[in-house]
Design an enzyme around this catalytic site. Sequence first.
Site, short mmCIF file in Angstrom:
data_model
loop_
_atom_site.label_atom_id
_atom_site.label_comp_id
_atom_site.label_asym_id
_atom_site.label_seq_id
_atom_site.Cartn_x
_atom_site.Cartn_y
_atom_site.Cartn_z
N TYR A 53 63.19 -25.61 7.05
CA TYR A 53 62.18 -25.85 8.08
C TYR A 53 61.47 -24.56 8.43
CZ TYR A 53 61.02 -30.22 10.24
OH TYR A 53 60.44 -31.42 10.49
N GLU A 55 58.24 -24.25 10.71
CA GLU A 55 57.04 -24.44 11.54
C GLU A 55 56.44 -23.09 11.92
OE1 GLU A 55 57.96 -26.88 14.90
OE2 GLU A 55 57.92 -28.73 13.72
N ASP A 199 34.35 -30.81 0.24
CA ASP A 199 35.63 -31.38 -0.17
C ASP A 199 35.67 -31.39 -1.69
OD1 ASP A 199 37.77 -32.96 -0.85
OD2 ASP A 199 37.32 -34.56 0.57
N THR A 225 42.53 -31.27 -2.51
CA THR A 225 43.88 -31.62 -2.90
C THR A 225 44.30 -30.56 -3.92
OG1 THR A 225 43.10 -33.00 -4.71
CG2 THR A 225 43.53 -34.11 -2.63
N LYS A 228 44.91 -32.79 -8.41
CA LYS A 228 43.97 -33.48 -9.31
C LYS A 228 43.63 -32.53 -10.46
CE LYS A 228 42.67 -36.54 -5.54
NZ LYS A 228 41.63 -37.01 -4.60
N ARG A 234 51.54 -32.39 -5.53
CA ARG A 234 50.79 -33.21 -4.57
C ARG A 234 50.71 -32.45 -3.26
NH1 ARG A 234 50.05 -37.66 -7.03
NH2 ARG A 234 48.63 -38.30 -5.39
C1 LIG Z 1 41.68 -37.58 -3.37
C2 LIG Z 1 40.69 -37.18 -2.35
C3 LIG Z 1 41.08 -36.91 -1.03
C4 LIG Z 1 42.41 -37.26 -0.45
O1 LIG Z 1 43.50 -36.84 -1.03
P1 LIG Z 1 44.95 -37.45 -0.75
O2 LIG Z 1 45.80 -36.36 -1.24
O3 LIG Z 1 45.02 -38.72 -1.55
O4 LIG Z 1 45.08 -37.69 0.71
C5 LIG Z 1 40.12 -36.40 -0.17
N1 LIG Z 1 38.86 -36.20 -0.57
C6 LIG Z 1 38.45 -36.49 -1.82
C7 LIG Z 1 37.03 -36.25 -2.20
C8 LIG Z 1 39.35 -37.00 -2.74
O5 LIG Z 1 38.93 -37.32 -3.97
#
Ligand SMILES: *Cc1c(COP(=O)(O)O)cnc(C)c1O
Length: 418
Positions: A53, A55, A199, A225, A228, A234
């Site tokens: 932990y 925080e 994003d 994220t 991807k 993750r």
């Molecule tokens: C995948 C994605 C997210 C969210 O990701 P999670 O890890 O699934 O919560 C946010 N914004 C965009 C553009 C995404 O493609």
Amino acid sequence: MTEPSLHETDPEIHRLIDAEATRQREQIRLIASENYVSRAVLEATGSVLTNKYSEGYPGRRYYEGQVNIDAIERLAADRACALFGADHANVQPYSGSPANLAVYTALLEPGDTILGMSLTAGGHLTHGWKVSATGRFWNAVQYGVCRDTGLIDYDEVQRLAREHRPRIIVCGATAYPRTIDFPRFRAIADEVGAFLLADMAHIAGLVAGGAHPSPVPVADVVSTTTHKTLRGPRGGMLLCKEAHKKAIDRAVFPGLQGGPHNHTTAALAVALTEASTQAFRDYSAQIVANSRAFARALEAEGFGVVTGGSDNHLVLIDATPRGITGKPLAKAMARAGLVANYNNIPFDPRPPMDPSGVRLGTAAVTSRGFREGELEQVARWMGAVAGAPDDTTTLERIAAEVRDLCAGFPAPGLHTSA
Ligand SMILES: *Cc1c(COP(=O)(O)O)cnc(C)c1O
């Protein structure tokens, strides 16, 4: 006495994990948001760091015993800043959605206006879609793409920004196959005095590898994220300008989260090192080359290709010119070992539960070494599936051919199990 292994403690879960490894090995994974992490990233993810932990932030924790955790989190954040050229990195968000929520929490008051891309045009739920908390707690206005080109309608973004004076403009997408013009968004945000959130969840790996322009120089905050195209564990991450550092950190903890997932932080640090190599730059260039070849080959099979091609890892097709809709095509493809997701296309006349399109991505298959020729073969298989979606013999024949092809392209990480 040695401790029992997973196999002994829980044979049922062990068997399912093994079966999933086999599935990931033997099927062609075309889901645009998925990838294969390396063995090194898997090792860090499955480590004793999950026991701790912590925080707070390095040097400012609420629990003792942080000597190793602080070093790990500092490494992850420093590597993120170096790789993306950012002033500040927060590596604690649990995933992409909480990362976006943290940005709104940091920069907005409840009820402020968000201008984001509509889900139906390729945006994400967390860009203000109505069923998302982001569309309930904030006033969301949504832009889309041009009907004739499928490209982001920047004129509409500007018009909506002038009309609604949003506190923040969100760019970045989840089903958009083309380059995003971040400087154009910056100019619009500046004109109306809005923050700009980029994003880059889908394209972070392409940005890291130099295959897509970076939003970092122009955006106030960049969210992403880490699992991807970036090919990490993750998780989520925020990069921001020095001016927003305090607000962003406070919004993540204690604003929204408790203890960070230290095993994920360590795995992210590993992935960031991998993403800093020439091999990763080559990987991102190959992703784009593969998408372009894939889009051309899909067009030759008679599918519609939204925007007519791809600049990134993603191809969005309209299946209806082949006399089939998205859902039955995706289901039949899965039986043939080609795994993707049905997806709406812009201005889709069909309902979300059986839309016109299928979304395809090349990040995972490029990780296992597919090049243009393999993607052209996948397009031919998809053409055959679209022509015989209920023909078990055809689907099983293709599934066997898919297994044969995959056997020649071992995927990263998978040799550690089964
Ligand atoms: C995948 C994605 C997210 C969210 O990701 P999670 O890890 O699934 O919560 C946010 N914004 C965009 C553009 C995404 O493609």
